[in-house]
Motif scaffolding. Sequence first.
Motif, PDB file in Angstrom:
ATOM      1  N   THR A 130      26.253  79.112  41.249  1.00 53.22           N
ATOM      2  CA  THR A 130      25.899  80.522  41.116  1.00 53.22           C
ATOM      3  C   THR A 130      25.611  80.973  39.680  1.00 53.22           C
ATOM      4  O   THR A 130      25.115  82.087  39.490  1.00 53.22           O
ATOM      5  CB  THR A 130      26.992  81.429  41.716  1.00 53.22           C
ATOM      6  OG1 THR A 130      28.224  81.239  41.008  1.00 53.22           O
ATOM      7  CG2 THR A 130      27.187  81.134  43.191  1.00 53.22           C
ATOM      8  N   HIS A 131      25.932  80.186  38.667  1.00 53.66           N
ATOM      9  CA  HIS A 131      25.399  80.370  37.312  1.00 53.66           C
ATOM     10  C   HIS A 131      25.750  79.151  36.463  1.00 53.66           C
ATOM     11  O   HIS A 131      26.404  78.227  36.933  1.00 53.66           O
ATOM     12  CB  HIS A 131      25.820  81.699  36.667  1.00 53.66           C
ATOM     13  CG  HIS A 131      27.270  81.834  36.280  1.00 53.66           C
ATOM     14  ND1 HIS A 131      27.881  81.054  35.333  1.00 53.66           N
ATOM     15  CD2 HIS A 131      28.223  82.716  36.693  1.00 53.66           C
ATOM     16  CE1 HIS A 131      29.147  81.426  35.185  1.00 53.66           C
ATOM     17  NE2 HIS A 131      29.386  82.426  36.002  1.00 53.66           N
ATOM     18  N   HIS A 132      25.329  79.145  35.205  1.00 53.44           N
ATOM     19  CA  HIS A 132      25.346  77.922  34.407  1.00 53.44           C
ATOM     20  C   HIS A 132      26.613  77.718  33.566  1.00 53.44           C
ATOM     21  O   HIS A 132      26.718  76.724  32.854  1.00 53.44           O
ATOM     22  CB  HIS A 132      24.152  77.919  33.449  1.00 53.44           C
ATOM     23  CG  HIS A 132      24.302  78.900  32.317  1.00 53.44           C
ATOM     24  ND1 HIS A 132      24.114  80.255  32.476  1.00 53.44           N
ATOM     25  CD2 HIS A 132      24.642  78.723  31.007  1.00 53.44           C
ATOM     26  CE1 HIS A 132      24.313  80.867  31.323  1.00 53.44           C
ATOM     27  NE2 HIS A 132      24.642  79.962  30.410  1.00 53.44           N
ATOM     28  N   LYS A 133      27.590  78.623  33.639  1.00 58.73           N
ATOM     29  CA  LYS A 133      28.794  78.500  32.803  1.00 58.73           C
ATOM     30  C   LYS A 133      29.771  77.476  33.397  1.00 58.73           C
ATOM     31  O   LYS A 133      29.717  77.147  34.584  1.00 58.73           O
ATOM     32  CB  LYS A 133      29.469  79.857  32.660  1.00 58.73           C
ATOM     33  CG  LYS A 133      28.587  80.922  32.018  1.00 58.73           C
ATOM     34  CD  LYS A 133      28.496  80.760  30.523  1.00 58.73           C
ATOM     35  CE  LYS A 133      29.703  81.361  29.844  1.00 58.73           C
ATOM     36  NZ  LYS A 133      29.607  81.299  28.375  1.00 58.73           N
ATOM     37  N   TYR A 189      19.769  87.311  43.653  1.00 56.92           N
ATOM     38  CA  TYR A 189      19.851  87.592  42.217  1.00 56.92           C
ATOM     39  C   TYR A 189      19.775  89.105  42.013  1.00 56.92           C
ATOM     40  O   TYR A 189      18.705  89.702  42.179  1.00 56.92           O
ATOM     41  CB  TYR A 189      18.725  86.894  41.463  1.00 56.92           C
ATOM     42  CG  TYR A 189      18.693  87.232  39.987  1.00 56.92           C
ATOM     43  CD1 TYR A 189      19.718  86.827  39.137  1.00 56.92           C
ATOM     44  CD2 TYR A 189      17.647  87.971  39.448  1.00 56.92           C
ATOM     45  CE1 TYR A 189      19.699  87.143  37.786  1.00 56.92           C
ATOM     46  CE2 TYR A 189      17.608  88.287  38.089  1.00 56.92           C
ATOM     47  CZ  TYR A 189      18.644  87.874  37.265  1.00 56.92           C
ATOM     48  OH  TYR A 189      18.629  88.194  35.929  1.00 56.92           O
ATOM     49  N   PRO A 190      20.890  89.762  41.620  1.00 56.08           N
ATOM     50  CA  PRO A 190      20.902  91.220  41.505  1.00 56.08           C
ATOM     51  C   PRO A 190      20.484  91.741  40.139  1.00 56.08           C
ATOM     52  O   PRO A 190      20.287  92.942  39.961  1.00 56.08           O
ATOM     53  CB  PRO A 190      22.369  91.566  41.777  1.00 56.08           C
ATOM     54  CG  PRO A 190      23.119  90.396  41.227  1.00 56.08           C
ATOM     55  CD  PRO A 190      22.239  89.189  41.461  1.00 56.08           C
ATOM     56  N   ILE A 199      23.936  84.731  40.300  1.00 55.52           N
ATOM     57  CA  ILE A 199      23.569  85.162  41.649  1.00 55.52           C
ATOM     58  C   ILE A 199      24.842  85.434  42.446  1.00 55.52           C
ATOM     59  O   ILE A 199      25.948  85.063  42.024  1.00 55.52           O
ATOM     60  CB  ILE A 199      22.710  84.108  42.381  1.00 55.52           C
ATOM     61  CG1 ILE A 199      23.482  82.782  42.548  1.00 55.52           C
ATOM     62  CG2 ILE A 199      21.388  83.890  41.658  1.00 55.52           C
ATOM     63  CD1 ILE A 199      22.754  81.749  43.415  1.00 55.52           C
ATOM     64  N   VAL A 200      24.677  86.101  43.580  1.00 52.23           N
ATOM     65  CA  VAL A 200      25.803  86.335  44.487  1.00 52.23           C
ATOM     66  C   VAL A 200      25.549  85.605  45.801  1.00 52.23           C
ATOM     67  O   VAL A 200      24.417  85.228  46.113  1.00 52.23           O
ATOM     68  CB  VAL A 200      26.034  87.840  44.762  1.00 52.23           C
ATOM     69  CG1 VAL A 200      26.438  88.566  43.492  1.00 52.23           C
ATOM     70  CG2 VAL A 200      24.805  88.477  45.406  1.00 52.23           C
ATOM     71  N   PHE A 210      30.464  87.379  47.490  1.00 53.16           N
ATOM     72  CA  PHE A 210      31.081  86.607  46.416  1.00 53.16           C
ATOM     73  C   PHE A 210      30.192  86.630  45.184  1.00 53.16           C
ATOM     74  O   PHE A 210      28.974  86.445  45.274  1.00 53.16           O
ATOM     75  CB  PHE A 210      31.294  85.149  46.854  1.00 53.16           C
ATOM     76  CG  PHE A 210      31.651  84.221  45.718  1.00 53.16           C
ATOM     77  CD1 PHE A 210      32.933  84.192  45.205  1.00 53.16           C
ATOM     78  CD2 PHE A 210      30.685  83.394  45.155  1.00 53.16           C
ATOM     79  CE1 PHE A 210      33.264  83.347  44.144  1.00 53.16           C
ATOM     80  CE2 PHE A 210      31.001  82.539  44.108  1.00 53.16           C
ATOM     81  CZ  PHE A 210      32.286  82.525  43.600  1.00 53.16           C
ATOM     82  N   GLY A 211      30.806  86.864  44.019  1.00 51.32           N
ATOM     83  CA  GLY A 211      30.026  86.820  42.787  1.00 51.32           C
ATOM     84  C   GLY A 211      30.909  86.823  41.558  1.00 51.32           C
ATOM     85  O   GLY A 211      31.909  87.534  41.495  1.00 51.32           O
TER      86      GLY A 211
END
Length: 277
Positions: A130-133, A189-190, A199-200, A210-211
Motif C-alpha cells: 500500500t506504499h513504499h515505506k 488512491y485518495p 493507497i487504501v 484499511f489505510g
Amino acid sequence: MRKILSQKNILMCIFSFTLVFVSVLFPVENNKTYASNISGRNEEILKDKNKIEISNKDGSVKLSKINDEVWVHTTYTIIDGYSVPANGLLINSRNGLYLIDATWNDQLADELLTLIEKNFHKHVKKAIITHHKIDRVGGIQALLDAKIPVETTSFIAKMCKEAGYPQIEPTLDRSPVLKLGKTIIETYYPGEAHTRDNIVIWLPQYKILFGDMIFALEQENVGIIDEANMSAWPYTIQNLINKYPDAKVVIPGHKNWGDFSLLSHTINNLKSYKSAN
C-alpha cells in the motif's frame, strides 16, 4: 361541552409548558454527542478482550480475527527503544489467501507466513503493497522468496524501486478491484498524505477500510512525517470520508482499529499539528 374542552386546553398548555421546562433543565443529547457515544460503543466491541488472536512464540507477529474472512496481521519492531506495531490485512477468500502489506522486515515476514500456514493450512496466493515505506514493504524479499506474487500501483512500484526494494508488479493501475468469488478487494488512491503514493484497501462486503494514512483513536500525534504532504493530508482524509461514508470498521496502519470516527480524528490531529507549527 365547552367546559370540558376548556379543561382539555388548560391541560394541554400545562403539558406543553412542562415539556419546554424539562428540555431546558435536561437537554436531549445533540447528534454530535450521540455519534460520539455510538463511536465509543463500537470501539469497545472492536477491542473486545475475548477477540480471537494467534501469535508466534515471542509475540512479534500476531493475527487478530475481524470476521471469518478478514484478519489483521500486526508485527512489532524496535525504533528508538520502543516497540512499534504495524498493521496489515490477511484476507481468506474462496480463491485463496491474500496478504495486504509485507511487515517491517524479511524475518517478520517469514514468521508471519509460518504462522499463516500453521493455522490456515494453505499458502498465501498474492500480496498487495500500500506504499513504499519500510513498515509496508520491508519484508517483500521474503514474500518473493516464497514465490508469492507481489502487486501494487505503478507509482508505489517506482517509489519502492527508488528506495532500494525489489521490483513489484504494477498491476493495480489497470485492475484496481480484485473479485475473488464473493470477496471483493478494492484498492484506491485518495491523494497524497503520509506518503505521496499511499493507497487504501476497501472491502465493500464487510464495510472495512484499511489505510496507513489513518490514525488510531489513541494516537494524538502525526508520527513520522518525513515524506508526508501535510497540506494535502486533511483533504485526502476528507476524500475518504466522502467516498466511504458507510465504513464500519476502519483499520489504521498502526495501533488499534475502530470505526468511522477514526477519519475525523485523523483530520483533528492534523489540524492540531498545523496550529502548533
